[in-house]
Structures are given as C-alpha cells and as structure tokens.
Design an enzyme around this catalytic site. Sequence first.
Site, PDB file in Angstrom:
ATOM      1  N   ALA A   1       0.822  -1.219   0.000  1.00  0.00           N
ATOM      2  CA  ALA A   1       0.000   0.000   0.000  1.00  0.00           C
ATOM      3  C   ALA A   1       0.855   1.268   0.000  1.00  0.00           C
ATOM      4  O   ALA A   1       0.391   2.332  -0.395  1.00  0.00           O
ATOM      5  CB  ALA A   1      -0.919   0.008   1.216  1.00  0.00           C
TER       6      ALA A   1
ATOM      7  N   LYS B   1     -23.795  -6.173   0.449  1.00  0.00           N
ATOM      8  CA  LYS B   1     -24.431  -6.279  -0.888  1.00  0.00           C
ATOM      9  C   LYS B   1     -25.904  -5.928  -0.854  1.00  0.00           C
ATOM     10  O   LYS B   1     -26.438  -5.377  -1.826  1.00  0.00           O
ATOM     11  CB  LYS B   1     -24.222  -7.673  -1.490  1.00  0.00           C
TER      12      LYS B   1
ATOM     13  N   GLY C   1     -17.493 -13.283  -1.867  1.00  0.00           N
ATOM     14  CA  GLY C   1     -16.524 -13.391  -0.764  1.00  0.00           C
ATOM     15  C   GLY C   1     -15.101 -13.045  -1.156  1.00  0.00           C
ATOM     16  O   GLY C   1     -14.789 -11.889  -1.456  1.00  0.00           O
TER      17      GLY C   1
ATOM     18  N   LYS D   1     -26.157  -9.802  -5.128  1.00  0.00           N
ATOM     19  CA  LYS D   1     -24.814  -9.843  -5.758  1.00  0.00           C
ATOM     20  C   LYS D   1     -24.928  -9.768  -7.276  1.00  0.00           C
ATOM     21  O   LYS D   1     -24.125  -9.111  -7.945  1.00  0.00           O
ATOM     22  CB  LYS D   1     -24.105 -11.125  -5.340  1.00  0.00           C
TER      23      LYS D   1
HETATM   24  P1  NDP Z   1     -21.842 -10.593  11.928  1.00  0.00           P
HETATM   25  O1  NDP Z   1     -23.192 -10.684  12.500  1.00  0.00           O
HETATM   26  O2  NDP Z   1     -20.886 -11.709  12.158  1.00  0.00           O
HETATM   27  O3  NDP Z   1     -21.141  -9.248  12.438  1.00  0.00           O
HETATM   28  C1  NDP Z   1     -21.817  -8.026  12.488  1.00  0.00           C
HETATM   29  C2  NDP Z   1     -21.020  -7.076  13.368  1.00  0.00           C
HETATM   30  O4  NDP Z   1     -21.630  -5.799  13.363  1.00  0.00           O
HETATM   31  C3  NDP Z   1     -20.937  -7.513  14.822  1.00  0.00           C
HETATM   32  O5  NDP Z   1     -19.692  -7.181  15.366  1.00  0.00           O
HETATM   33  C4  NDP Z   1     -22.052  -6.697  15.472  1.00  0.00           C
HETATM   34  O6  NDP Z   1     -21.821  -6.469  16.833  1.00  0.00           O
HETATM   35  C5  NDP Z   1     -21.932  -5.407  14.696  1.00  0.00           C
HETATM   36  N1  NDP Z   1     -23.158  -4.627  14.673  1.00  0.00           N
HETATM   37  C6  NDP Z   1     -24.319  -4.945  14.051  1.00  0.00           C
HETATM   38  N2  NDP Z   1     -25.223  -3.973  14.214  1.00  0.00           N
HETATM   39  C7  NDP Z   1     -24.626  -3.012  14.963  1.00  0.00           C
HETATM   40  C8  NDP Z   1     -25.038  -1.762  15.484  1.00  0.00           C
HETATM   41  N3  NDP Z   1     -26.275  -1.290  15.261  1.00  0.00           N
HETATM   42  N4  NDP Z   1     -24.168  -1.056  16.224  1.00  0.00           N
HETATM   43  C9  NDP Z   1     -22.919  -1.525  16.449  1.00  0.00           C
HETATM   44  N5  NDP Z   1     -22.463  -2.694  15.980  1.00  0.00           N
HETATM   45  C10 NDP Z   1     -23.308  -3.438  15.240  1.00  0.00           C
HETATM   46  O7  NDP Z   1     -22.029 -10.333  10.366  1.00  0.00           O
HETATM   47  P2  NDP Z   1     -21.026 -10.700   9.193  1.00  0.00           P
HETATM   48  O8  NDP Z   1     -19.657 -10.311   9.564  1.00  0.00           O
HETATM   49  O9  NDP Z   1     -21.280 -12.094   8.745  1.00  0.00           O
HETATM   50  O10 NDP Z   1     -21.589  -9.762   8.024  1.00  0.00           O
HETATM   51  C11 NDP Z   1     -21.318  -8.388   8.009  1.00  0.00           C
HETATM   52  C12 NDP Z   1     -21.533  -7.860   6.598  1.00  0.00           C
HETATM   53  O11 NDP Z   1     -20.641  -8.524   5.705  1.00  0.00           O
HETATM   54  C13 NDP Z   1     -22.952  -8.114   6.036  1.00  0.00           C
HETATM   55  O12 NDP Z   1     -23.296  -7.057   5.194  1.00  0.00           O
HETATM   56  C14 NDP Z   1     -22.753  -9.392   5.207  1.00  0.00           C
HETATM   57  O13 NDP Z   1     -23.712  -9.519   4.179  1.00  0.00           O
HETATM   58  C15 NDP Z   1     -21.376  -9.143   4.641  1.00  0.00           C
HETATM   59  N6  NDP Z   1     -20.653 -10.319   4.216  1.00  0.00           N
HETATM   60  C16 NDP Z   1     -20.494 -11.381   5.074  1.00  0.00           C
HETATM   61  C17 NDP Z   1     -19.783 -12.494   4.686  1.00  0.00           C
HETATM   62  C18 NDP Z   1     -19.610 -13.675   5.572  1.00  0.00           C
HETATM   63  O14 NDP Z   1     -19.026 -14.668   5.139  1.00  0.00           O
HETATM   64  N7  NDP Z   1     -20.079 -13.641   6.832  1.00  0.00           N
HETATM   65  C19 NDP Z   1     -19.180 -12.560   3.352  1.00  0.00           C
HETATM   66  C20 NDP Z   1     -19.372 -11.383   2.531  1.00  0.00           C
HETATM   67  C21 NDP Z   1     -20.098 -10.315   2.975  1.00  0.00           C
HETATM   68  P3  NDP Z   1     -22.077  -7.656  17.926  1.00  0.00           P
HETATM   69  O15 NDP Z   1     -21.271  -8.841  17.511  1.00  0.00           O
HETATM   70  O16 NDP Z   1     -21.590  -7.060  19.176  1.00  0.00           O
HETATM   71  O17 NDP Z   1     -23.543  -7.940  17.878  1.00  0.00           O
HETATM   72  N1  HSE Z   2     -24.311 -15.334   3.234  1.00  0.00           N
HETATM   73  C1  HSE Z   2     -23.409 -15.118   2.159  1.00  0.00           C
HETATM   74  C2  HSE Z   2     -23.139 -16.436   1.468  1.00  0.00           C
HETATM   75  C3  HSE Z   2     -22.110 -14.535   2.684  1.00  0.00           C
HETATM   76  O1  HSE Z   2     -23.440 -17.482   2.043  1.00  0.00           O
HETATM   77  O2  HSE Z   2     -22.672 -16.428   0.338  1.00  0.00           O
HETATM   78  C4  HSE Z   2     -21.151 -14.142   1.587  1.00  0.00           C
HETATM   79  O3  HSE Z   2     -21.643 -13.075   0.844  1.00  0.00           O
END
Ligand code: NDP
Ligand code: HSE
Length: 437
Positions: free
Chosen positions: A33, A105, A134, A205
């Site tokens: 970077a 997404k 992903g 997506k």
């Molecule tokens: P998780 O539920 O694992 O994590 C969500 C995080 O956001 C947690 O740390 C949660 O806190 C925090 N959070 C949620 N709402 C609030 C709020 N109102 N205030 C503060 N903190 C908040 O979700 P994912 O990581 O799985 O997904 C996150 C995003 O990434 C989504 O948009 C999903 O579609 C996208 N995504 C996910 C993939 C996957 O493989 N999981 C792959 C590609 C995209 P706490 O834990 O304390 O509740």
């Molecule tokens: N829920 C999504 C999946 C996470 O299973 O493909 C990755 O976007």
Amino acid sequence: MNPIRVGLLGLGTAGGGTYDILLRNREEIARRAGREIHVVAAAVRNLAKARAKVGDAIRLGTDPQAVVDASDVDIVVELMGGIEPARALILSAIAQGKHVVTANKALLALHGNEIFAAAQARGVMVAFEAAVAGGIPIIKALREGLTANRIQWIAGIINGTSNFILTRMREAGASFADALAEAQRLGYAEADPTFDIEGIDAAHKLTIMAAIAFGVPMHFDQAYTEGISRLTADDIRYAEQFGYRIKLLGICRRVSDGFELRVHPTLIPEQQLIANVHGVMNAVLVRGDAVGSTLYYGAGAGAEPTGSSVVADLVDVTRMQTADPDHRVPHLAFQANRLSDLPVLAISAVHTSYYLRLRAYDRPGVLADITRILADQGISIEAMLQREPAQGEDQVDVIILTHRTVEAGMDRAITAIESLASMVGPVVRIRMEALAS
Ligand code: NDP
Ligand code: HSE
C-alpha cells in the site's frame, strides 16, 4: 509516511477476519500500500465479546456514528450488515469526505444508486469487493481486467450458504435444516438466512455484477428470485441420472431487447467446471466478446476470505486516495454520466430449457396428453423418463427435459398439464442452462 487510519463498523465474521489479516500481514500490506494500515476504532453491540478479541489494542464503543465522526478515522469500513443504520452511516462518512469500504451487498443492491451518486458528488471512493463472491476478486476482474470486453453474460454460484447446503444434501445425505444450521455455525449465513436459501442474497450480488458488466443502474427490484428451499433430494437424484447437477445460479445476460437478471436453481451439465464447485466455494463464469469465457473460483464466505477482499479494497483506497477523483476507476466501471437504460427482461420473456417432474396416475394416455400439451406450445422434448410405480402404488413420476423455449409458453403448458385429471399435485419446474458460448 503516516499510517492510514481505519474505523471498523462491526467486528463479527467479516470484521474479525479483516482485523486479523491486517494484524498478521501488517508489514506485507504496508509494502504494497505504501503506508501502514491501522485499525484505530471499532463499533459493536457486545463490548465484552469484542474486547475478548482485540484487547486494548483499539478504541471500542457501541456508537457507530462516533467511529464515522472520529477525527482520527480516514477510512470507514462498514461490516455491520443490514440497511439501517448502515445506509445513514455510509452517507454520513461520504458527506464528511471519508472513503468507505463495505461488504454490504443488500445495501448496495437496494441503495447503491443513491450511495454511488453521493460518493461521486463528494469525490470519495466506495469500495465493495467483498460484497460479491466473498474472497474472489470478481469486482476487480469485471471492472478492470475485462474492461476491453462487451460482456455478454455472467453465470455464477454466488451464495456460499446455499451451495454448502446443496453439497451436504447430495454428498452426505444431510437434511436441509442440519446443513443450514452448520452453515450458520461456520459464519457463512446472513443474519436472516432466508436471504441465503431464497436466493435474495444471490440476487443482491447479481444486481451489482450486472450493473458493472452492462453499465446500468442497480435494478434489484426487477430481479427474478427463486431459492433452494423447495428443492428435493428426488430432483437432485433425477437430474444426476440425466447427467446434470443442480446449482443455485445467478444469471445476467444481454439479449436483443434488454438483459436478463435472474436467480434460480439450475440444471447444469455435470462436465461443466462450474457444476463441480462444492461446499462454500463460489464460481463466476463470465463471457466477454473478446476474451471468450473466463472462470473465477474461490471461497464465497467466511471470515478471512471476506477479510481478504476488504483488505484489498483498503489497499486500493490507500493507494488511490491522493489521485484526482476524475482519474480513478469509476465505482461501477462505466463513467457515472454514461450509464445505459437497457431494460430488464421479465422472466416470462426469458428463453431457456426445462426439467419438469410430474406425478401422474399410471393410466393409458397420460403421456400422450402431456406431450400434446407441450407440442401445442411449440415445446420440443429432449428426453423423458417414467419411473416404475412402487409396489402397490398407482402413481408414477415422469421426468421431462425440454429444448429451449420461452417461459411464457412453459407457464401455459404447466397450467394445462396441472389441470389434467390424471395429474397428482403441482408440476416441478427447474430451468436448465448449457452455459456454452
Ligand atoms: P456478523 O453478524 O458476524 O457481524 C456483524 C457485526 O456488526 C458484529 O460485530 C455486530 O456487533 C456489529 N453490529 C451490528 N449492528 C450493529 C449496530 N447497530 N451497532 C454496532 N455494531 C453493530 O455479520 P457478518 O460479519 O457475517 O456480516 C457483516 C456484513 O458482511 C454483512 O453485510 C454481510 O452480508 C457481509 N458479508 C459477510 C460475509 C460472511 O461470510 N459472513 C461474506 C461477505 C459479505 P455484535 O457482535 O456485538 O452484535
Ligand atoms: N451469506 C453469504 C453467502 C455470505 O453465504 O454467500 C457471503 O456473501
């Protein structure tokens, strides 16, 4: 040079993976970077859980707006998910002139037009590699690597959870519910898993990919969406007897009067590479007029595959932030003032082949009635199979594969077949794609 400072909104699966990669590969990433990338703050709901992960290394709080507003945050990384407050937070970051990276997404498919317009007006970047497939760098490939091409079609396995479920059902005989529970435990599923199993996440997506491929706005509201929740083990087995696998595919295709935008379970010839993509893996097949077909494969969900894409975006934004906004790669590949108004085709106008499964009383003339109805709609049969009735039963399964036809004609044929007195229950219809050039 001073480190670039990142504020994380969310420290769950995607946020946690991003954090770990930035820490583990810190030096390697800085060499790429040109500056170190430091996470300085994160917002979560459950502070104790987050503290157990990151200790005192960064500032933790429960107010995501405070992270967006913090004067020591240069890039806001939204990994919370959901529509609100994520939308308002991203718009607030943009209004403050901060660059944004997101994996959301659902938000981009529904509100991308608004978000990218705001980013364009303010001259900031909104990067979203992790939002599609992903860990596969498919956004980079579509937006930059294939930029010479007129993209003709894209077909992808773009939901890891549903591919994982289909694989577990086929290979391990797992029940739908058990396979889904395992995908949730592994962090693959959305907060609302209906998005995964009903094809909604794949449609989000696909909407994003179609926008980049064809230079059109986001049209999620016009996507045809059908998931895997009604697929049966019988259909998976029958498809295999004909040499096909069933996958949940997202397909967008340019046709003479618009473009198709559809997600549904699809029979694919088993010798196609994409038919052999299993578990949480994703694959995206892109057909360009110059390059021909290209295939992109990798983990479609999970902490570090997602983090891999988020960090790639962070490196891109770090490298590009001093560039004149007019000379950056456009958010959606095409210049914002050169988007096209190509219409989305209704599913009734789509041409494809079909797998039909019917249950009928084992009586003379039943097959003749069915073939007559199909012929009346100009539908040509490619293959047909009638199962022997089980001992003591008077009903049989009939499986029909058809040649390509228009969906509206198939709708009429299915209505007529279902009204025959010899039929038991509804006709199961699954679309088929050869995915040839
Ligand atoms: P998780 O539920 O694992 O994590 C969500 C995080 O956001 C947690 O740390 C949660 O806190 C925090 N959070 C949620 N709402 C609030 C709020 N109102 N205030 C503060 N903190 C908040 O979700 P994912 O990581 O799985 O997904 C996150 C995003 O990434 C989504 O948009 C999903 O579609 C996208 N995504 C996910 C993939 C996957 O493989 N999981 C792959 C590609 C995209 P706490 O834990 O304390 O509740
Ligand atoms: N829920 C999504 C999946 C996470 O299973 O493909 C990755 O976007």
